[in-house]
Design a protein around this motif. Sequence first.
Motif, PDB file in Angstrom:
ATOM      1  N   PHE A  69      26.679  38.961  40.767  1.00  7.75           N
ATOM      2  CA  PHE A  69      27.661  39.229  39.712  1.00  7.75           C
ATOM      3  C   PHE A  69      28.846  40.028  40.240  1.00  7.75           C
ATOM      4  O   PHE A  69      29.999  39.642  40.088  1.00  7.75           O
ATOM      5  N   ALA A  70      28.563  41.147  40.888  1.00 11.18           N
ATOM      6  CA  ALA A  70      29.646  42.020  41.355  1.00 11.18           C
ATOM      7  C   ALA A  70      30.474  41.343  42.441  1.00 11.18           C
ATOM      8  O   ALA A  70      31.707  41.319  42.378  1.00 11.18           O
ATOM      9  N   GLY A  71      29.796  40.772  43.431  1.00 11.21           N
ATOM     10  CA  GLY A  71      30.511  40.122  44.520  1.00 11.21           C
ATOM     11  C   GLY A  71      31.299  38.914  44.061  1.00 11.21           C
ATOM     12  O   GLY A  71      32.430  38.683  44.511  1.00 11.21           O
ATOM     13  N   GLY A  72      30.719  38.122  43.156  1.00 12.46           N
ATOM     14  CA  GLY A  72      31.427  36.959  42.634  1.00 12.46           C
ATOM     15  C   GLY A  72      32.684  37.340  41.882  1.00 12.46           C
ATOM     16  O   GLY A  72      33.740  36.718  42.035  1.00 12.46           O
ATOM     17  N   ASN A  73      32.582  38.375  41.071  1.00 13.13           N
ATOM     18  CA  ASN A  73      33.757  38.819  40.329  1.00 13.13           C
ATOM     19  C   ASN A  73      34.825  39.429  41.244  1.00 13.13           C
ATOM     20  O   ASN A  73      36.023  39.252  41.009  1.00 13.13           O
ATOM     21  N   MET A  74      34.386  40.116  42.289  1.00  8.74           N
ATOM     22  CA  MET A  74      35.370  40.658  43.230  1.00  8.74           C
ATOM     23  C   MET A  74      36.062  39.543  44.004  1.00  8.74           C
ATOM     24  O   MET A  74      37.252  39.656  44.329  1.00  8.74           O
ATOM     25  N   LEU A  75      35.362  38.452  44.278  1.00  2.00           N
ATOM     26  CA  LEU A  75      36.015  37.296  44.879  1.00  2.00           C
ATOM     27  C   LEU A  75      37.050  36.728  43.910  1.00  2.00           C
ATOM     28  O   LEU A  75      38.141  36.311  44.320  1.00  2.00           O
ATOM     29  N   GLY A  76      36.723  36.739  42.618  1.00  3.06           N
ATOM     30  CA  GLY A  76      37.675  36.306  41.614  1.00  3.06           C
ATOM     31  C   GLY A  76      38.908  37.185  41.578  1.00  3.06           C
ATOM     32  O   GLY A  76      40.038  36.692  41.435  1.00  3.06           O
ATOM     33  N   VAL A  77      38.716  38.482  41.723  1.00  2.00           N
ATOM     34  CA  VAL A  77      39.853  39.408  41.772  1.00  2.00           C
ATOM     35  C   VAL A  77      40.737  39.112  42.979  1.00  2.00           C
ATOM     36  O   VAL A  77      41.971  39.161  42.892  1.00  2.00           O
ATOM     37  N   GLN A  78      40.105  38.793  44.105  1.00  4.69           N
ATOM     38  CA  GLN A  78      40.875  38.451  45.306  1.00  4.69           C
ATOM     39  C   GLN A  78      41.779  37.250  45.070  1.00  4.69           C
ATOM     40  O   GLN A  78      42.884  37.167  45.604  1.00  4.69           O
ATOM     41  N   ALA A  79      41.298  36.297  44.243  1.00  3.78           N
ATOM     42  CA  ALA A  79      42.060  35.076  43.991  1.00  3.78           C
ATOM     43  C   ALA A  79      43.051  35.229  42.844  1.00  3.78           C
ATOM     44  O   ALA A  79      43.891  34.355  42.632  1.00  3.78           O
ATOM     45  N   ALA A  80      42.956  36.327  42.096  1.00  2.10           N
ATOM     46  CA  ALA A  80      43.801  36.523  40.922  1.00  2.10           C
ATOM     47  C   ALA A  80      45.208  36.950  41.315  1.00  2.10           C
ATOM     48  O   ALA A  80      45.459  37.397  42.445  1.00  2.10           O
ATOM     49  N   SER A  81      46.112  36.831  40.366  1.00  2.00           N
ATOM     50  CA  SER A  81      47.482  37.280  40.592  1.00  2.00           C
ATOM     51  C   SER A  81      47.502  38.773  40.894  1.00  2.00           C
ATOM     52  O   SER A  81      46.876  39.561  40.184  1.00  2.00           O
ATOM     53  N   PRO A  82      48.237  39.201  41.931  1.00  2.00           N
ATOM     54  CA  PRO A  82      48.307  40.635  42.242  1.00  2.00           C
ATOM     55  C   PRO A  82      49.054  41.426  41.181  1.00  2.00           C
ATOM     56  O   PRO A  82      48.989  42.660  41.171  1.00  2.00           O
TER      57      PRO A  82
END
Length: 304
Positions: A69-82
Amino acid sequence: MKLSIILINYNSSDFTLRCVASIREQTRVPDYELIIVDNNSQPDDFARLQPLAGEPAVTLVRSRLNLGFAGGNMLGVQAASPNAAYYFFLNNDCQLLTDVCGRLYEYMEQHPDVGVCVPQMYNEAGERQHSFSYFPTPGVKLVGHGAMRLFRPDGYPSLKTAYEMPVRVPVVSGSAMFVRATAFAEVGGFDTVYFLYCEEEDLCKRLAQRGHPAVLVPDARFVHYSGGSTRRNLNIEKEFYISLFHYYRKFHSWPARLLLRLFFFLKTIRKVNRDRMYAPLAFFILRGSPVRDSLRYKQNIARH
């Protein structure tokens, strides 16, 4: 982008597609993007998501390893608009009933100190569910939140109350967390040592320590379908205690951890007559629920 909505898919593309449809139908925020993280699902499940990649403001990311859960969401943050002002971490087995994103966005804009908020949860039968919980303190575990409320009524709002106005809560449900991006960045995001469980307690704790409280906004409503939840077995039960004791190691003293270890051991060993699974689980707890036994370390990197 004002808002990045982040979903995790793990062999549950039907839930993901229905969740995305509800977001499209209900969301009135003009500037939002969808980040869908596939946590190393089976190829055929991931293939069902491929058409989403062609839609406007949608990013589909596939991990070759289940990051949890945590790692997957952090990967999502990496792909999100800065430039995102907010992250909405939404379980894929949820559907929005109202303009949840618009309402939570409005509330957060009006309350700049709030770090995270959550809409009101319902089950598929339309029954109101708990959208928040309490920090798993030794007091809560040993004597219960009812007794703790006698000493700190403001710190333990009732779970049974049908709130009509926003209310400060200790811990929001991890199924729908609307987080201020600056506060999230300030505390370093999710702790990726957690694979499953306790991520929301940890995040809310660190946000609260920095002066960013959590709030339930009840007029924003969503459904959480139990069918998408993780099935419980010995490994999953172990994972819960791995996360719980990682939390205790971060925020509580060693005497408190020792007391809790003995408490959970005795509580679990009493269930052996109900299910033999509880015997190895009890002794796992007595050993301290080491992180090295996490499911995170029992997988291989996918080569497809």
